[in-house]
Design a protein around this motif. Structure first.
Motif, PDB file in Angstrom:
ATOM      1  N   ALA A 158      17.053  54.123  22.223  1.00  0.00           N
ATOM      2  CA  ALA A 158      15.946  53.283  21.716  1.00  0.00           C
ATOM      3  C   ALA A 158      14.909  53.133  22.824  1.00  0.00           C
ATOM      4  N   GLY A 159      13.664  53.194  22.474  1.00  0.00           N
ATOM      5  CA  GLY A 159      12.595  53.015  23.446  1.00  0.00           C
ATOM      6  C   GLY A 159      11.440  53.961  23.159  1.00  0.00           C
ATOM      7  N   PRO A 160      10.330  53.868  23.882  1.00  0.00           N
ATOM      8  CA  PRO A 160      10.095  52.967  25.009  1.00  0.00           C
ATOM      9  C   PRO A 160       9.799  51.529  24.556  1.00  0.00           C
ATOM     10  N   VAL A 161      10.224  50.597  25.351  1.00  0.00           N
ATOM     11  CA  VAL A 161       9.978  49.184  25.051  1.00  0.00           C
ATOM     12  C   VAL A 161       9.563  48.496  26.346  1.00  0.00           C
ATOM     13  N   LYS A 162       8.582  47.580  26.236  1.00  0.00           N
ATOM     14  CA  LYS A 162       8.096  46.874  27.431  1.00  0.00           C
ATOM     15  C   LYS A 162       8.285  45.371  27.248  1.00  0.00           C
ATOM     16  N   ALA A 163       8.630  44.713  28.338  1.00  0.00           N
ATOM     17  CA  ALA A 163       8.759  43.254  28.307  1.00  0.00           C
ATOM     18  C   ALA A 163       7.389  42.635  28.513  1.00  0.00           C
ATOM     19  N   ARG A 164       7.125  41.540  27.767  1.00  0.00           N
ATOM     20  CA  ARG A 164       5.826  40.855  27.885  1.00  0.00           C
ATOM     21  C   ARG A 164       6.045  39.359  27.847  1.00  0.00           C
ATOM     22  N   GLU A 165       5.102  38.624  28.419  1.00  0.00           N
ATOM     23  CA  GLU A 165       5.157  37.159  28.303  1.00  0.00           C
ATOM     24  C   GLU A 165       4.370  36.764  27.060  1.00  0.00           C
ATOM     25  N   GLN A 166       4.836  35.754  26.390  1.00  0.00           N
ATOM     26  CA  GLN A 166       4.111  35.258  25.222  1.00  0.00           C
ATOM     27  C   GLN A 166       3.413  33.945  25.577  1.00  0.00           C
ATOM     28  N   TRP A 167       2.251  33.758  25.001  1.00  0.00           N
ATOM     29  CA  TRP A 167       1.504  32.524  25.249  1.00  0.00           C
ATOM     30  C   TRP A 167       1.937  31.404  24.333  1.00  0.00           C
ATOM     31  N   PHE A 168       2.472  31.762  23.191  1.00  0.00           N
ATOM     32  CA  PHE A 168       2.836  30.710  22.238  1.00  0.00           C
ATOM     33  C   PHE A 168       4.187  31.022  21.624  1.00  0.00           C
TER      34      PHE A 168
ATOM     35  N   ARG B 150      18.347  49.000  18.269  1.00  0.00           N
ATOM     36  CA  ARG B 150      16.931  48.627  18.334  1.00  0.00           C
ATOM     37  C   ARG B 150      16.686  47.904  19.643  1.00  0.00           C
ATOM     38  N   ALA B 151      15.593  48.206  20.306  1.00  0.00           N
ATOM     39  CA  ALA B 151      15.251  47.486  21.532  1.00  0.00           C
ATOM     40  C   ALA B 151      13.854  46.917  21.359  1.00  0.00           C
ATOM     41  N   PHE B 152      13.711  45.641  21.696  1.00  0.00           N
ATOM     42  CA  PHE B 152      12.390  45.039  21.557  1.00  0.00           C
ATOM     43  C   PHE B 152      12.220  43.939  22.592  1.00  0.00           C
ATOM     44  N   ASP B 153      10.986  43.619  22.863  1.00  0.00           N
ATOM     45  CA  ASP B 153      10.673  42.559  23.819  1.00  0.00           C
ATOM     46  C   ASP B 153      11.246  41.238  23.300  1.00  0.00           C
ATOM     47  N   THR B 154      11.992  40.534  24.149  1.00  0.00           N
ATOM     48  CA  THR B 154      12.549  39.247  23.725  1.00  0.00           C
ATOM     49  C   THR B 154      11.403  38.320  23.356  1.00  0.00           C
ATOM     50  N   PRO B 155      11.395  37.838  22.123  1.00  0.00           N
ATOM     51  CA  PRO B 155      10.238  37.042  21.709  1.00  0.00           C
ATOM     52  C   PRO B 155      10.235  35.657  22.326  1.00  0.00           C
ATOM     53  N   ASN B 156       9.062  35.102  22.431  1.00  0.00           N
ATOM     54  CA  ASN B 156       8.898  33.689  22.798  1.00  0.00           C
ATOM     55  C   ASN B 156       9.538  33.348  24.144  1.00  0.00           C
ATOM     56  N   ASP B 157       9.245  34.176  25.140  1.00  0.00           N
ATOM     57  CA  ASP B 157       9.779  33.869  26.476  1.00  0.00           C
ATOM     58  C   ASP B 157       8.701  34.159  27.519  1.00  0.00           C
ATOM     59  N   ASP B 158       9.079  33.994  28.783  1.00  0.00           N
ATOM     60  CA  ASP B 158       8.094  34.276  29.820  1.00  0.00           C
ATOM     61  C   ASP B 158       8.268  35.689  30.383  1.00  0.00           C
TER      62      ASP B 158
ATOM     63  N   GLU C 291      25.250  37.148   9.946  1.00  0.00           N
ATOM     64  CA  GLU C 291      24.472  37.364   8.708  1.00  0.00           C
ATOM     65  C   GLU C 291      23.908  38.764   8.646  1.00  0.00           C
ATOM     66  N   ARG C 292      23.365  39.190   9.783  1.00  0.00           N
ATOM     67  CA  ARG C 292      22.730  40.509   9.772  1.00  0.00           C
ATOM     68  C   ARG C 292      23.681  41.593  10.266  1.00  0.00           C
ATOM     69  N   HIS C 293      24.882  41.214  10.661  1.00  0.00           N
ATOM     70  CA  HIS C 293      25.931  42.143  11.098  1.00  0.00           C
ATOM     71  C   HIS C 293      25.475  43.006  12.258  1.00  0.00           C
ATOM     72  N   VAL C 294      24.952  42.365  13.298  1.00  0.00           N
ATOM     73  CA  VAL C 294      24.554  43.101  14.493  1.00  0.00           C
ATOM     74  C   VAL C 294      25.098  42.406  15.732  1.00  0.00           C
ATOM     75  N   LYS C 295      25.194  43.209  16.790  1.00  0.00           N
ATOM     76  CA  LYS C 295      25.541  42.673  18.109  1.00  0.00           C
ATOM     77  C   LYS C 295      24.229  42.524  18.839  1.00  0.00           C
ATOM     78  N   ILE C 296      24.056  41.420  19.555  1.00  0.00           N
ATOM     79  CA  ILE C 296      22.809  41.186  20.280  1.00  0.00           C
ATOM     80  C   ILE C 296      23.113  41.108  21.772  1.00  0.00           C
ATOM     81  N   PHE C 297      22.287  41.752  22.554  1.00  0.00           N
ATOM     82  CA  PHE C 297      22.449  41.704  24.010  1.00  0.00           C
ATOM     83  C   PHE C 297      21.083  41.504  24.634  1.00  0.00           C
ATOM     84  N   GLY C 298      20.996  40.586  25.582  1.00  0.00           N
ATOM     85  CA  GLY C 298      19.731  40.346  26.271  1.00  0.00           C
ATOM     86  C   GLY C 298      19.770  40.962  27.651  1.00  0.00           C
ATOM     87  N   ASP C 299      18.862  41.869  27.933  1.00  0.00           N
ATOM     88  CA  ASP C 299      18.819  42.487  29.252  1.00  0.00           C
ATOM     89  C   ASP C 299      17.763  41.805  30.101  1.00  0.00           C
TER      90      ASP C 299
END
Lengths: 304, 528, 219
Positions: B256-266, B162-170, B220-228
Motif C-alpha cells: 500500500a502506498g505512497p502515503v504521506k503524514a500530514r497535520e490537520q488544522w481541524f 490500506r494505508a492512510f494519513d492518521t486523521p485529526n492529529d498533529d 464491525e468492519r472486520h479489520v486490524k488497525i495499526f498506527g505507525d
C-alpha cells in the motif's frame, strides 16, 4: 402495640449496626454457599478476555485503594488467573498510588510457589517476585508481565500514554530500569499498541476517564470492574459499546469467579451480602410499618 | 387533595408496569444457521506441481463431536457466472488441522488456468452457499528450502491493506488497516501475529517498523488497525506491506502506498461538538449581555441555598462551630471551585456573626485557595482580626483517612452546622451519617451522581448537580452570573432537548423502515 | 496586578485547552502537554505545604495541650513512622515492593484501616435506609419499591423469591432489577450528567472569561 412502633421509629442506630454485623459475619463462620447467575455484562467481559489471541498484551490499570479491596481485589486476582491461563501478557499500572501495590498483593495471593529461586542466563529469579506460578503456568517478570507503577496526573497520564508509554512511565516500578529494556515492552510504544485495557476502578480517576481518553480517542477496547456504588454511573458506557464488559461490586466479582471456575473470596462473601440486603429490606419494611401505624394515631390525636 | 393523591397512586400503579413491559427484553427467536463463510483461495506456496488451496470457516455442527451427517461440497468454475462443477466433498466431523476453519488443496487445477470456487453445505436440507473466491491461477511454485512438504495448514495472507494519513492529529502518524488472515483465529497457538514493513521509495528496501498481535481491532468492519508513529516524518511518502506469521510460514499482503503524514488544522470528528458548544456559548454570552443591559432574569428558589443563612444563624445561637468541607478533589475539579464560591458566602456570614468556622481540606492547593477566599471574606466585612490561617487546615490526601479525620473532629467538637460542597466519593455517606448522628444541620451539594442519593438520605438540604454551579449566581445575584445561568438553561437544555426529540423521532421511524439509518444517525453524533 | 495576572493566566491556559480539543495542529498538543506537566509538578510540590501545615498544627496542639492533643500526637507519630520507614528502611526506590518494611506497614496497618473505614458504609447504609426510606408520598413510594427490587435482585435471594411466586421467565426480580438499573437508572443518570455537563461548561466559561473570580478571593 403503639408503644412498640414508637420505639421502633426511634430505635438506637447501634442496634441496627449490631444486627447488620451479625448478618455479615455469621454466614462467613458457617461457611454457607449460594449459587449465582451470571449477568450479560460480566459474560461480555469474560468472553472478551477469552477471545484475545495467545501473546496479546493487556494493560491492567488498578485505580483503587485498600478501602475498595473487598470488592475489587477478587476481580484482580481472577483477572490475573484468567490471563495467565490464556498466556496473555500484562502490564500493571495505577492512576491511584496504592493501585500497583494492590496488584502486587493480588499476584502474591494467587502465586503457588513462594520460596526458592532459579538461575537463568546469569539472572537470579526469585519465586514470588520474578516468577509467579499459577497451576501449570509460570510467568516471568519483564517477559510476561511488568509493573509500571503509579504516575500522578490522572487523565493526563492516559493522554500521555496515547503518544508514548515511556513518556508516562520511563522506568518500571520494581527495578527502576528503563521499560524499553524489558522484552514485554517490545512493540508497546503507545496506548493503542495494547490489545485490551482491564481497569479496576473505585472512583476518580477511573473507568470514566479510561473510556473518555483511551477508548474514545485511541480506540483500545476496555473492560472494567467497578465498586457497586460506581457501577451505575458507568452503565451508559456499556450500552453504547464503549465498555467491553462491566463487573459491578462483589456480585460482579463472584460471577467472574464462577465463569473462570475458581470460586474464592467474592463467592464466599455473597452469602453475607445477601443476608445484609435482606435485613436492610426488613428494616425498611419495619420502619414503614412503624411510620404508618404511628402516623395514623398522631392524626387521630390531633383531631380529638 | 385526596383525589389528586389517589389519582397519582393509580397512575403510578398503571404506568409503571406499562413502562416496564415496553422496555422488557423479549426473547428473540432462534437465529438461522449461517452458511460456510469467508472463502478465500491462493496458489499453494512451495508446491512445485502447482495447486490451489482454498480456506473457509466451519459452520456450527461441523465439530469433531456431535457432527451431523452432512458434508461440504466444493465446486469450481472457470468463470464467475459460469457453470460450477463439484470437485470434492468433505464430511462434517472429518478431522482437520484447525478447529475453526477448513482447507482443501485442489491438485486437479490445470496450470495457468484461472478458477473460481464456492462451497455449499446442507445442514438441514436447505443448501447454504459461501461467497465465490477467485480468480486464482494455478502456477508451479519454485522449490524453496523446507517449503515443499505438503503442510497440514497453509497460511493465507492478510488482504486489502490500506494505508492512510492518521486523521485529526498533529501529523507524524500513518494508519494501516487490513483484513486479517483466515488463519488468524482466536486462541490459535500457531498464529504468531503480523510484522509491518515500510520503505520511503517505490523500489528501495523495506524495513520492519512494528509488529501486531492477531485478532481484529474493528469488529464491525472486520479489520486490524495499526498506527505507525515510528519515526514518521510529515510530507514524506511511505510504502507498506504486512506479513503474517504462522507455524513457520510467512505470507505477505499487497503493498500500500505512497502515503504521506500530514497535520490537520481541524478535528473533523468533533465538528458536531463545536456546533453544539457554540450554540451553548453564544446563548450564555447573549444572556450575560442582556443581564448587563438591566433585564431582570428569574431564578427559581433553591432550598439548600436559602437555608445557608439560617444554618449559620443556628450555629451562632448555639455557640457552636460551622464546619465546611469543600470536597475531596483538587483545584482542577470545577466542583471544588464551585464549593469555594459558596465558602466565600459562608465565611462572610460567619465573619458577620462572629461564629467559629473550620475548613479541613484534603488537598494542599485547595488549602491555599480556601485561605485566600476566607481571608478576603473576613476583610470585606471588616473582621480581619477574627480571621486566622488555622481556620483552614490540611488533613490528608487519603480518601478514608480524610473521612476518619473529619468524623473524629465532628464527633468530638459537635459542630451545629456542616456544609459539604464539592466533589465527593464513597466517603460521602460516612461523613453525612456521622454529622446526622450528632444532630447537626447539614447542607450538601455535589455533582457526583452516585453520591447524591446518600446526601439526600442523610442531609437536611442537598444541591443537586447544576444547583451547585448555580450557587455563585444565586448567592451574589450579580447580573453577569445570572445571565450565564439563564444562557446555560436556554442554550443548553432547550437546544439539546429539541435535538433529542428530533433524533428520537428519526430513530423510531428508522427502526421500522430502515434500520441502517440508526447507525448512521448515531455515527453523526459520535465525538472522537 | 495581583488580580490581573492570575486572570490572564487562567484565560490563556483555559483557551489553549479549549482550542487544542478542536485543533490538533502543532503547537497545540505540545502546549497542552506542557501545561499538564506544570500542573502535575505544582500539585506534587504543593503536597509539602499541606504536610508541613499538618505537622505545624499538630505540634501546636501538643505544645498548647489543647483539647484532644492526644490525637495530634498520634498523627505526628504515624506520619513520621511511614516517612522514616519508607525513606530509610525499605531498600531505596523499590520501597513499595513485596517484602519491604513499608509493604509490611501497608498490608498490616494501612490496608485494614482503610477497609474498616469503607466497611462502615455497610452499617451507615442500613441506618440511613431505615431513616430515609419512608413512603411519605408517591415519589417516595416509587423510590422505595425500586430500592426493594434492586437490593433483592442483586442477590441470589431475589431469584429464589421469584421462583416461589412463579413469575414467568424473564420477569424475575433480578431481571426487573436489571431493567431498573439499565433503563430507569441510566435515564436518570444521563439526565443528571447532562445537567452537570452544562453547568460545568458554564462555570468553566465564566472562569476563563474572568467573570467568576471567587476562587481568587473576594467577589
Amino acid at each position: 402495640m403503639q408503644r412498640l412502633f414508637q420505639i421502633l421509629l426511634a430505635i438506637d442506630r447501634r442496634i441496627i449496626f449490631l444486627v447488620i454485623f451479625l448478618a455479615l459475619s455469621v454466614p462467613i463462620f458457617l461457611h454457607l454457599k449460594i449459587d449465582i447467575d451470571v449477568t450479560r455484562e460480566v459474560q461480555i467481559f469474560y468472553d472478551a478476555i477469552e477471545a484475545l489471541p495467545t501473546g496479546s498484551r493487556v494493560l491492567v490499570s488498578c485505580d483503587y485503594d485498600p478501602g475498595s479491596e473487598p470488592e475489587l481485589q477478587p476481580m484482580a486476582e481472577t483477572g490475573f488467573r484468567q490471563m495467565i491461563k490464556d498466556h496473555i501478557k500484562f502490564a500493571i499500572m495505577g492512576l491511584w498510588p496504592q493501585g500497583p501495590m494492590q496488584a502486587n498483593k493480588a499476584l502474591a495471593k494467587i502465586n503457588e510457589v513462594r520460596e526458592g529461586f532459579i538461575v537463568e542466563n546469569g539472572d537470579t529469579l526469585a519465586f514470588g517476585r520474578d516468577l509467579i506460578v499459577v497451576g501449570p503456568d509460570t510467568i516471568r517478570y519483564g517477559r510476561d508481565f511488568i509493573n509500571l507503577g503509579f504516575q500522578a496526573g490522572n487523565e493526563l497520564v492516559i493522554q500521555r500514554m496515547g503518544s508514548s508509554v515511556a513518556a508516562a512511565f520511563p522506568n518500571d516500578a520494581r527495578y527502576g530500569r528503563p521499560i524499553e529494556t524489558y522484552p514485554i515492552m517490545n512493540g508497546l510504544n503507545k496506548l493503542s499498541d495494547f490489545d485490551f485495557i482491564y481497569n479496576l476502578s473505585a472512583g476518580y480517576p477511573g473507568t470514566v476517564e479510561w473510556v473518555q481518553f483511551a477508548v474514545d480517542r485511541f480506540h483500545v477496547p476496555c473492560g472494567a470492574g467497578n465498586t457497586a456504588v460506581q457501577a451505575p454511573q458507568v452503565y451508559p458506557y456499556l450500552d453504547t459499546g464503549q465498555l467491553t464488559g462491566l463487573m459491578g461490586g462483589m456480585k460482579g466479582g463472584a460471577e467472574y469467579e464462577k465463569l473462570t471456575g475458581f470460586k474464592a473470596k467474592a463467592t464466599m462473601a455473597m452469602v453475607s451480602q445477601t443476608a445484609a440486603h435482606i435485613f436492610v429490606v426488613l428494616f425498611i419494611v419495619i420502619g414503614n410499618l412503624a411510620y404508618f401505624m404511628t402516623r395514623g394515631k398522631g392524626q387521630r390525636k390531633g383531631l380529638s | 387533595m385526596r383525589m389528586k393523591k389517589a389519582l397519582s397512586y393509580i397512575s403510578l400503579v398503571a404506568i409503571l408496569p406499562l413502562l416496564t413491559w415496553l422496555v422488557h427484553e423479549r426473547e428473540r427467536p432462534g437465529s438461522t444457521i449461517a452458511g460456510p463463510y469467508d472463502l478465500s483461495s491462493i496458489n499453494t506456496p512451495g508446491d512445485v506441481q502447482g495447486s490451489i488451496t482454498i480456506n473457509w470457516f466451519r459452520i456450527p455442527g461441523d465439530q469433531p463431536t456431535g457432527a451431523t451427517a452432512t458434508a461440504y461440497r466444493l465446486l469450481r468454475s472457470t468463470s464467475k457466472d459460469g457453470q460450477f462443477t463439484e470437485i470434492a466433498s468433505i464430511d462434517f466431523g472429518q478431522p482437520g488441522p484447525s478447529q475453526q476453519s477448513r482447507q482443501f488443496r485442489d491438485t486437479t487445477a490445470v496450470l495457468a488456468n484461472a478458477y473460481f470456487y464456492k462451497v455449499i453445505s446442507e445442514p438441514e436440507g436447505t443448501p447454504l452457499e459461501s461467497n465465490i473466491a477467485g480468480p486464482v491461477t494455478s502456477v508451479a511454485q519454485s522449490s524453496e528450502a523446507g517449503a515443499t512438504a505438503m503442510l497440514d495448514e497453509i497460511l493465507f495472507p492478510p488482504t486489502q491493506l490500506r494505508a492512510f494519513d492518521t486523521p485529526n492529529d498533529d501529523g507524524r502518524s500513518i494508519t494501516l488497516e487490513w483484513k486479517i488472515s483466515p488463519n488468524d483465529v482466536p486462541k490459535s497457538g500457531q498464529f504468531n501475529g503480523y510484522e509491518i514493513y515500510r520503505r520511503t521509495t517505490s523500489d528501495g528496501p523495506f524495513e520492519m517498523v512494528g509488529d501486531a498481535t492477531g485478532g481484529e481491532t474493528d469488529l464491525e468492519r472486520h479489520v486490524k488497525i495499526f498506527g505507525d508513529g515510528h519515526g514518521v516524518k510529515n510530507g514524506v511518502a511511505y510504502y507498506y506491506y504486512v506479513e503474517a506469521k504462522f507455524n513457520g510460514q510467512r505470507a505477505k499482503s499487497n503493498v500500500a502506498g505512497p502515503v504521506k503524514a500530514r497535520e490537520q488544522w481541524f478535528h473533523t470528528g468533533r465538528a458536531v461538538s463545536l456546533v453544539l458548544l457554540g450554540i451553548l456559548i453564544a446563548s450564555i454570552l447573549y444572556f450575560i449581555n442582556q443581564a448587563k443591559a438591566g433585564k431582570k432574569l428569574f431564578i427559581r428558589k433553591i432550598a439548600g441555598l436559602e437555608a445557608v443563612d439560617e444554618a449559620v444563624g443556628r450555629a451562632t445561637e448555639m455557640g457552636k462551630k460551622v464546619f465546611y468541607i469543600p470536597g475531596t478533589q483538587d483545584m482542577d475539579n470545577v466542583q471544588t471551585i464551585a464549593g469555594l464560591t459558596i465558602l466565600a458566602r459562608v465565611a462572610r456570614l460567619t465573619a458577620e456573626y462572629e461564629t467559629k468556622l473550620e475548613v479541613p481540606v484534603a488537598k494542599s492547593l485547595v488549602m491555599i485557595t480556601a485561605r485566600e477566599v476566607v481571608k478576603e471574606a473576613y476583610l470585606n466585612v471588616g473582621r480581619s482580626d477574627f480571621y486566622s490561617d488555622d481556620m483552614v487546615y490540611y488533613l490528608t490526601d487519603d480518601q478514608f483517612g480524610y473521612a476518619a479525620g473529619i468524623d473524629g473532629l465532628v464527633v468530638r467538637q459537635k459542630p451545629a452546622t456542616i456544609f459539604y460542597q464539592g466533589a465527593f466519593y464513597a466517603e460521602s455517606l460516612i461523613l453525612a451519617e456521622t454529622g446526622n448522628s450528632i444532630g447537626a444541620i447539614q447542607i450538601a451539594g455535589t455533582a457526583m451522581p452516585a453520591q447524591l442519593p446518600f446526601f439526600v438520605a442523610a442531609c437536611d438540604y442537598t444541591l443537586i448537580g447544576e444547583e451547585l454551579f448555580a450557587a455563585s449566581a444565586y448567592l451574589s445575584r450579580e447580573p453577569k452570573l445570572l445571565g450565564s445561568l439563564k444562557g446555560q438553561d436556554i442554550g443548553g437544555k432547550l437546544v439539546f432537548l429539541s435535538l433529542a426529540i428530533v433524533i428520537i423521532i428519526i430513530v423510531t421511524v428508522a427502526a421500522f423502515s430502515s434500520p441502517d439509518m440508526i447507525s448512521q444517525v448515531t455515527k453523526m453524533f459520535e465525538v472522537h | 496586578m495581583k488580580r490581573e495576572i492570575p486572570l490572564m493566566l487562567t484565560a490563556i491556559i483555559g483557551l489553549t485547552f479549549f482550542v487544542q480539543f478542536f485543533v490538533p495542529h502543532r503547537p497545540m498538543g505540545f502546549l497542552t502537554d506542557m501545561f499538564s506537566d506544570w500542573f502535575s509538578i505544582i500539585a506534587a510540590a504543593a503536597i509539602w505545604l499541606g504536610a508541613l501545615n499538618l505537622l505545624r498544627v499538630s505540634l501546636e496542639k501538643i505544645y498548647k495541650k489543647d483539647r484532644d492533643w492526644f490525637f495530634a500526637a498520634v498523627t505526628i507519630a504515624s506520619f513520621l513512622l511511614i516517612v522514616i520507614i519508607g525513606f530509610f528502611f525499605s531498600s531505596g526506590r523499590s520501597f513499595q515492593e513485596p517484602g519491604t518494611k513499608f509493604d509490611w506497614l501497608y498490608i498490616n496497618i494501612y490496608t485494614p484501616l482503610m477497609a474498616t473505614m469503607f466497611a462502615l458504609l455497610a452499617f451507615f447504609v442500613a441506618s440511613a435506609s431505615y431513616r430515609a426510606f419512608r413512603a411519605r408520598n408517591a415519589q417516595a413510594t416509587v423510590l422505595l419499591l425500586a430500592a426493594f427490587v434492586v437490593m433483592l435482585g442483586r442477590t441470589p435471594f431475589g431469584d429464589w423469591l421469584s421462583s416461589l411466586v412463579f413469575l414467568p421467565k424473564g420477569w424475575g426480580i433480578s431481571n426487573l432489577s436489571n431493567i431498573v438499573m439499565n433503563y430507569f437508572n441510566v435515564a436518570g443518570q444521563r439526565a443528571i450528567m447532562i445537567g452537570i455537563a452544562l453547568g460545568t461548561v458554564s462555570t468553566s466559561l465564566r472562569i476563563i472569561l474572568g467573570i467568576e473570580r471567587t476562587y481568587l478571593g473576594g467577589d
